[in-house]
Design a protein around this motif. Structure first.
Motif, PDB file in Angstrom:
ATOM      1  N   SER A   1       0.361  18.881  55.904  1.00 60.13           N
ATOM      2  CA  SER A   1      -0.293  17.933  56.811  1.00 60.13           C
ATOM      3  C   SER A   1      -0.455  18.587  58.187  1.00 60.13           C
ATOM      4  O   SER A   1       0.421  19.330  58.628  1.00 60.13           O
ATOM      5  CB  SER A   1       0.549  16.661  56.916  1.00 60.13           C
ATOM      6  OG  SER A   1       0.588  16.024  55.645  1.00 60.13           O
ATOM      7  N   CYS A   2      -1.576  18.329  58.840  1.00 60.40           N
ATOM      8  CA  CYS A   2      -1.857  19.112  60.060  1.00 60.40           C
ATOM      9  C   CYS A   2      -2.667  18.332  61.088  1.00 60.40           C
ATOM     10  O   CYS A   2      -3.771  18.729  61.424  1.00 60.40           O
ATOM     11  CB  CYS A   2      -2.538  20.428  59.708  1.00 60.40           C
ATOM     12  SG  CYS A   2      -4.047  20.244  58.760  1.00 60.40           S
ATOM     13  N   GLY A   3      -2.103  17.272  61.622  1.00 60.36           N
ATOM     14  CA  GLY A   3      -2.737  16.542  62.719  1.00 60.36           C
ATOM     15  C   GLY A   3      -2.415  17.186  64.061  1.00 60.36           C
ATOM     16  O   GLY A   3      -1.535  18.045  64.157  1.00 60.36           O
ATOM     17  N   PRO A   4      -3.111  16.753  65.111  1.00 62.12           N
ATOM     18  CA  PRO A   4      -2.926  17.358  66.431  1.00 62.12           C
ATOM     19  C   PRO A   4      -1.615  16.948  67.092  1.00 62.12           C
ATOM     20  O   PRO A   4      -1.105  15.860  66.842  1.00 62.12           O
ATOM     21  CB  PRO A   4      -4.096  16.784  67.232  1.00 62.12           C
ATOM     22  CG  PRO A   4      -4.326  15.433  66.604  1.00 62.12           C
ATOM     23  CD  PRO A   4      -4.076  15.632  65.141  1.00 62.12           C
ATOM     24  N   THR A   5      -1.080  17.830  67.938  1.00 62.35           N
ATOM     25  CA  THR A   5       0.057  17.459  68.778  1.00 62.35           C
ATOM     26  C   THR A   5      -0.462  17.152  70.188  1.00 62.35           C
ATOM     27  O   THR A   5      -1.625  17.399  70.500  1.00 62.35           O
ATOM     28  CB  THR A   5       1.135  18.568  68.787  1.00 62.35           C
ATOM     29  OG1 THR A   5       2.334  18.049  69.378  1.00 62.35           O
ATOM     30  CG2 THR A   5       0.698  19.794  69.571  1.00 62.35           C
TER      31      THR A   5
ATOM     32  N   GLY B   1      -4.672  11.684  65.958  1.00 57.97           N
ATOM     33  CA  GLY B   1      -3.244  11.957  65.801  1.00 57.97           C
ATOM     34  C   GLY B   1      -2.663  11.106  64.686  1.00 57.97           C
ATOM     35  O   GLY B   1      -2.888   9.909  64.641  1.00 57.97           O
ATOM     36  N   GLY B   2      -1.955  11.748  63.782  1.00 55.39           N
ATOM     37  CA  GLY B   2      -1.361  11.010  62.671  1.00 55.39           C
ATOM     38  C   GLY B   2      -2.266  10.917  61.457  1.00 55.39           C
ATOM     39  O   GLY B   2      -1.850  10.395  60.424  1.00 55.39           O
ATOM     40  N   ALA B   3      -3.509  11.435  61.558  1.00 55.64           N
ATOM     41  CA  ALA B   3      -4.377  11.470  60.364  1.00 55.64           C
ATOM     42  C   ALA B   3      -4.204  12.825  59.678  1.00 55.64           C
ATOM     43  O   ALA B   3      -5.164  13.490  59.289  1.00 55.64           O
ATOM     44  CB  ALA B   3      -5.831  11.218  60.745  1.00 55.64           C
ATOM     45  N   ALA B   4      -2.961  13.226  59.520  1.00 54.60           N
ATOM     46  CA  ALA B   4      -2.632  14.618  59.215  1.00 54.60           C
ATOM     47  C   ALA B   4      -2.918  15.022  57.771  1.00 54.60           C
ATOM     48  O   ALA B   4      -3.248  16.180  57.503  1.00 54.60           O
ATOM     49  CB  ALA B   4      -1.163  14.856  59.534  1.00 54.60           C
TER      50      ALA B   4
END
Lengths: 186, 280
Positions: A77-81, A127-130
């Motif tokens: 999973s790879c959503g933004p920080t 964010g959180g749509a990882a």
């Protein structure tokens, strides 16, 4: 939302100038992951006039520390920080040729000024749509700082990664404009 | 005394870590879907759409909802008649967190020292809170807590004279100053009373409540509702890009208070409000 603009990396001034705060965009091509510690190192490399681990000219950096890939998958999973932690390093990278950044959350006035000065753009991914974002990543390869674990610098090849333009090269800021539109007084 | 095997505790914790991170609670899913119905901003609706699609993918693929799989905060209700067979309770919890984060392909986000910052490699240590309760059962709750929303949390030692108005101002202002950073729509945990550290703990525990549940004390039920309405007037909206749905819920936990004090803590949770429990 307005019609979606598709852009391909590396970015040129011409492409950046065509992007405006509020635009829905999909990105295709190579992008580079870097967050807190990787930024510290990249800026140190620039200060010492050493060679960067990738070509910064026209590049897009994604602020992300992915979860580990399951077997057979390019990435976890790879959503933004959150982006503000990179603000201190960003103007130096833009001065050295960086064109785009993907993250979430507000940027400092210094970053917004540097986007105008060097013709750059800041995108927000959700964010959180990882898990959804991971489906748009075709391949991932660690190119530097492997010892940093989730903070390693990776080259990702993405296809139609969905983002929204927040800060364009004209000084507009979607966070401020969007919130102003919906704020109720009293 | 009832004996509970060490391995059973370890394996239960491992399973809870994975399930909490990959399967979003039905209450949160319902709240996001309801948010999509009432959100006025088209961008906000599209974001809520993506979040609902994301949790579906995460559930089906058993992938983390968010790459920040958090601190493993573990709440224990330990029956006084329980004895652990084959090892120590806290060792079993730590072993379970290491196992769950490794076998579940969850991100390891913990550094061993706040200044020297070397990753511990298996997401331990877990943060463990234990309450001794009557009986012979062990209830375990795993609450993965992300860093972005934790960074927007705060505690303030208000004066007793500040009262409800002071609480209201501090809580709403804390959300306002957070803007997009904690991944709205958020859940706002509020601790009131106790000592400095107890108050922060109340705010964290408040985040375990089910969205849609009503506070048992009508006074606080009303205050929660008023705070939620006020926060949703701020215009921050999904992901801070403007809109109506800034918070999904406000939960207050109050505790007795010293005559000289009024501590108030705000612990913010992103929309990926994750927690899973099991009783052994």
């Amino acid at each position: 939302m307005s019609q979606i603009k598709n852009i391909i990396t590396p970015l040129t001034d011409e492409v950046v100038k065509n992007l405006h705060a509020g635009d829905a965009v999909t990105i295709t091509g190579s992008i580079y992951t870097a967050r807190d510690l990787a930024h510290q190192r990249l800026v140190a490399v620039l200060q010492n006039n050493e060679t960067l681990p990738f070509d910064l000219r026209g590049a897009v950096i994604y602020y992300v520390g992915p979860s580990p890939a399951k077997p057979g998958r390019p990435i976890g999973s790879c959503g933004p920080t959150t982006s503000y932690r990179m603000d201190a390093y960003t103007p130096a990278l833009l001065a050295a040729g960086l064109k785009g950044m993907i993250g979430k959350g507000n940027r400092s006035p210094a970053v917004i000024d540097a986007l105008k000065k060097y013709c750059g753009v800041y995108f927000a991914a959700v964010g959180g749509a990882a898990a959804l974002l991971a489906q748009r990543v075709r391949s991932a390869r660690v190119i530097a700082y492997e010892e940093l674990g989730p903070e390693a610098l990776q080259e990702l090849v993405v296809e139609n990664l969905p983002v929204i333009v927040v800060n364009d090269c004209y000084g507009a800021d979607l966070y401020q404009e969007g919130v102003r539109r919906y704020k109720k007084e009293g | 005394m009832r004996l509970i095997p060490f391995d059973q505790i370890r394996d239960t914790v491992a399973r809870l870590c994975i399930e909490a991170n990959c399967i979003l609670g039905e209450d949160v899913v319902r709240a996001l879907a309801k948010g999509r119905e009432i959100e006025e901003s088209p961008t906000g609706r599209e974001i809520l759409n993506q979040l609902l699609e994301n949790q579906q993918i995460a559930r089906e693929e058993m992938m983390p909802i968010c790459q920040d799989t958090g601190w493993a905060v573990v709440w224990l209700e330990l029956g006084s008649q329980v004895k652990i067979d084959g090892g120590e309770l806290y060792d079993a919890i730590q072993a379970g967190v290491a196992k769950g984060y490794t076998e579940g392909y969850l991100r390891k986000s913990i550094v061993a020292d706040p200044l020297r910052r070397k990753n511990t490699g298996d997401n331990t240590p877990a943060i463990i809170y234990t309450e001794i309760v009557p009986g012979d059962r062990l209830k375990i709750t795993v609450q993965p807590k992300g860093g972005g929303s934790e960074n927007m949390s705060e505690i303030k030692m208000l004066s007793a004279a500040d009262g409800v108005a002071g609480i209201r101002k501090f809580v709403v202002d804390r959300v306002w100053r957070s803007q997009a950073n904690p991944c709205p729509p958020v859940i706002v945990g509020v601790g009131l009373g106790g000592t400095f550290e107890k108050c922060a703990l109340l705010a964290k525990r408040a985040l375990l409540r089910e969205i849609g549940s009503v506070h048992p004390d009508p006074f606080y039920a009303q205050l929660e509702q008023e705070l939620l309405e006020e926060i949703n007037k701020l215009g921050i909206g999904p992901q801070g890009l403007g809109g109506r749905v800034t918070a999904l819920a406000v939960f207050i936990e109050a505790f007795p208070c010293h005559i000289a004090t009024l501590p108030c803590a705000v612990n913010i949770n992103c929309h990926a409000a994750r927690h899973k429990s099991a009783v052994i």
